[in-house]
Design a protein around this motif. Structure first.
Motif, mmCIF file in Angstrom:
data_model
loop_
_atom_site.group_PDB
_atom_site.id
_atom_site.type_symbol
_atom_site.label_atom_id
_atom_site.label_comp_id
_atom_site.label_asym_id
_atom_site.label_seq_id
_atom_site.Cartn_x
_atom_site.Cartn_y
_atom_site.Cartn_z
ATOM 1 N N VAL A 101 0.840 -1.200 0.000
ATOM 2 C CA VAL A 101 0.000 0.000 0.000
ATOM 3 C C VAL A 101 0.876 1.251 0.000
ATOM 4 C CG1 VAL A 101 -1.866 1.225 1.150
ATOM 5 C CG2 VAL A 101 -1.811 -1.274 1.220
ATOM 6 N N ILE A 102 1.917 1.247 0.819
ATOM 7 C CA ILE A 102 2.818 2.399 0.869
ATOM 8 C C ILE A 102 3.541 2.575 -0.460
ATOM 9 C CG2 ILE A 102 4.926 3.296 1.944
ATOM 10 C CD1 ILE A 102 3.893 2.063 4.580
ATOM 11 N N ARG A 103 3.947 1.477 -1.081
ATOM 12 C CA ARG A 103 4.581 1.591 -2.400
ATOM 13 C C ARG A 103 3.630 2.210 -3.418
ATOM 14 N NH1 ARG A 103 7.599 -4.305 -2.250
ATOM 15 N NH2 ARG A 103 9.687 -3.548 -1.700
ATOM 16 N N SER A 104 2.339 1.920 -3.294
ATOM 17 C CA SER A 104 1.374 2.492 -4.247
ATOM 18 C C SER A 104 1.310 4.005 -4.134
ATOM 19 C CB SER A 104 -0.021 1.879 -4.019
ATOM 20 O OG SER A 104 -0.660 2.430 -2.876
ATOM 21 N N ALA A 105 1.647 4.538 -2.962
ATOM 22 C CA ALA A 105 1.609 5.982 -2.731
ATOM 23 C C ALA A 105 2.984 6.625 -2.807
ATOM 24 C CB ALA A 105 0.987 6.276 -1.362
ATOM 25 N N THR A 106 3.990 5.853 -3.203
ATOM 26 C CA THR A 106 5.349 6.395 -3.300
ATOM 27 C C THR A 106 6.015 5.892 -4.582
ATOM 28 O OG1 THR A 106 6.130 4.551 -1.869
ATOM 29 C CG2 THR A 106 5.678 6.667 -0.811
ATOM 30 N N LEU A 107 6.583 4.713 -4.529
ATOM 31 C CA LEU A 107 7.396 4.179 -5.616
ATOM 32 C C LEU A 107 6.613 4.018 -6.912
ATOM 33 C CD1 LEU A 107 10.272 2.994 -6.149
ATOM 34 C CD2 LEU A 107 9.306 0.756 -5.579
ATOM 35 N N THR A 108 5.472 3.314 -6.850
ATOM 36 C CA THR A 108 4.697 3.061 -8.068
ATOM 37 C C THR A 108 4.055 4.342 -8.579
ATOM 38 O OG1 THR A 108 4.208 0.867 -7.137
ATOM 39 C CG2 THR A 108 3.001 1.518 -9.103
ATOM 40 N N ALA A 109 3.589 5.178 -7.663
ATOM 41 C CA ALA A 109 2.995 6.452 -8.066
ATOM 42 C C ALA A 109 4.006 7.310 -8.822
ATOM 43 C CB ALA A 109 2.476 7.196 -6.840
ATOM 44 N N ALA A 110 5.251 7.315 -8.371
ATOM 45 C CA ALA A 110 6.284 8.105 -9.051
ATOM 46 C C ALA A 110 6.530 7.581 -10.456
ATOM 47 C CB ALA A 110 7.577 8.086 -8.236
ATOM 48 N N ARG A 111 6.458 6.271 -10.632
ATOM 49 C CA ARG A 111 6.616 5.704 -11.978
ATOM 50 C C ARG A 111 5.481 6.149 -12.888
ATOM 51 N NH1 ARG A 111 6.158 -0.077 -11.318
ATOM 52 N NH2 ARG A 111 6.328 -0.074 -13.595
ATOM 53 N N LEU A 112 4.255 6.159 -12.369
ATOM 54 C CA LEU A 112 3.130 6.635 -13.164
ATOM 55 C C LEU A 112 3.343 8.089 -13.589
ATOM 56 C CD1 LEU A 112 0.289 6.569 -14.381
ATOM 57 C CD2 LEU A 112 -0.623 6.968 -12.087
ATOM 58 N N LEU A 113 3.838 8.903 -12.679
ATOM 59 C CA LEU A 113 4.084 10.317 -12.967
ATOM 60 C C LEU A 113 5.333 10.544 -13.807
ATOM 61 C CD1 LEU A 113 3.278 11.925 -9.495
ATOM 62 C CD2 LEU A 113 1.771 11.668 -11.464
#
Length: 429
Positions: free
Chosen positions: A365-377
């Protein structure tokens, strides 16, 4: 913070490796310039090998030209990223937004964004309504809020999710106005023209409505919207501008069509099935779910302006959403954190952590709001991580969120740091 700051004894979450590490973090000009480890424990994140409890304020001192902030006893995360917000959505009645004076709407948006920053969200992606004016004002420091990745007005077909007219209303909303979240464009040529117009404003992405939604008055949730040719027109224009397209889509049919057209980001996906999940995964696309908004609409929507026609749609997607989350997690999709809350319900933004943690490991869940979100952006290595060269965004907590998710879902950060500057100090600290 001073031009050079050292965050000493930072017990931080390495979101890439999934372990807690302790280091002194040096910040210059808003970025991490040095991460000096004390010796990584290598303990799996959430194993209990954590920071010592303390009952005092952070210790601040100076050493030459550097300010020293001692974070011993705290838990440090990268700044959080919400990938689905509507900063102009001061009410759940989206049609009403088109009648609100722009200066009033802008001031309301700055208030909503300031509240997001207080919760630890240092970056947000607006997928309908956010604009160049707000993004530039935030970047220039004219108000406190998360940095804003905006998509401008969402593109919708007549009678689609972005058409806010009731069934008896004839006035066209084809021309985007005021604080409204969308604009209408029918046919590939009109979609292409509308896409170019949003890209002209500096949009970081485009948003199309690929299916029905809850907050729109005349469409069905299970409808598919926009032809494949219309979708491809938007995707082509975005690709030519080195941007991408996000698509509002609940159903397998809407998801499959959007993916086949080259859409990179699926929003909601509450009615996701295995086949559509596989299509998303095979395309390397992202999914941003927003389960908290349906909980909030069920609890508070009627009292906050959600029209009766929209209230009747909530149940159709509320129960299905958590099942879709389980499918997405099991299929290994790139899941991003999103909230999609409207009006006064935006105060529940962080509850999304709690809902997701019912079905996912807290680290995921934390990765979804940090690491993965940054990849999307398209900001991988720059946002959502604590490493040399990355933007110095931090959320400092007094509890381990991997052991107690309420540290994030009921947030009271000790500190919030954005671009290397302290932008929030917790109460009584």
């Amino acid at each position: 913070m001073s031009p050079r700051t050292v965050l000493a004894n930072a017990h931080y979450l390495d979101v890439v490796g999934g372990v807690w590490r302790t280091a002194d973090l040096e910040v210059v000009d808003g970025r991490f310039t040095r991460v000096a480890p004390h010796g990584a424990s290598g303990a799996p994140a959430g194993s209990g090998d954590g920071a010592r409890a303390t009952d005092g304020d952070e210790t601040r001192a100076t050493d030459g030209d550097a300010e020293i902030i001692d974070l011993a006893g705290r838990y440090v995360l990268p700044g959080l990223i919400d990938c689905h917000v509507h900063v102009y959505a001061m009410t759940a009645n989206l049609g009403e937004l088109e009648t609100i004076a722009p200066p009033y709407a802008a001031l309301q948006a700055t208030r909503l964004m300031g509240d997001m920053l207080e919760r630890g969200f240092t970056t947000v992606r607006d997928v309908g309504g956010g604009d160049h004016g707000l993004a530039s004002a935030q970047a220039e420091g004219l108000f406190r809020g998360p940095r804003l990745f905006f998509g401008g007005k969402s593109l919708s077909q007549t009678g689609g999710h972005g058409d806010t007219r009731g069934p008896g209303q004839q006035v066209s909303t084809a021309v985007p106005c005021c604080a409204g979240l969308g604009t209408i464009a029918d046919g590939p040529d009109a979609v292409r023209r509308a896409a170019r117009d949003q890209l002209r404003t500096g949009a970081h992405h485009l948003k199309i409505m690929a299916g029905g939604g809850v907050a729109s008055p005349t469409d069905r949730v299970d409808s598919i919207q926009y032809s494949i040719a219309e979708m491809r027109a938007a995707v082509e224009e975005a690709a030519d501008a080195n941007r991408y397209v996000a698509a509002h889509a609940y159903t397998p049919g809407a998801i499959q069509r959007a993916i086949s057209a080259g859409v990179r980001s699926i929003e909601h996906a509450n009615l996701l099935d295995r086949a559509s999940a596989e299509a998303i995964r095979d395309a390397g696309a992202f999914v941003t779910m927003n389960l908290v908004t349906y909980w909030a609409l069920k609890e508070f929507g009627a009292s906050m302006g959600l029209p009766a026609a929209s209230q009747a749609k909530v149940d159709a997607v509320l129960s299905a959403g958590e099942n879709a989350l389980r499918i997405a997690d099991e299929e290994g999709l790139d899941l991003c954190f999103g909230s999609d809350l409207l009006g006064g319900m935006q105060e529940h933004q962080s509850k999304e952590f709690e809902i997701r943690a019912r079905h996912q490991d807290p680290l995921a869940v934390i990765r979804s709001a940090t690491l993965t979100a940054a990849r999307l952006l398209e900001r991988e290595g720059e946002l959502g991580v604590i490493q040399e060269g990355a933007v110095a965004d931090l959320v400092v907590l007094d509890r381990d969120p991997l052991q107690d998710i309420t540290a994030l879902s009921e947030p009271d950060p000790v500190l919030v740091v954005q671009d290397g500057r302290t932008v929030r100090v917790g109460a009584d600290r």
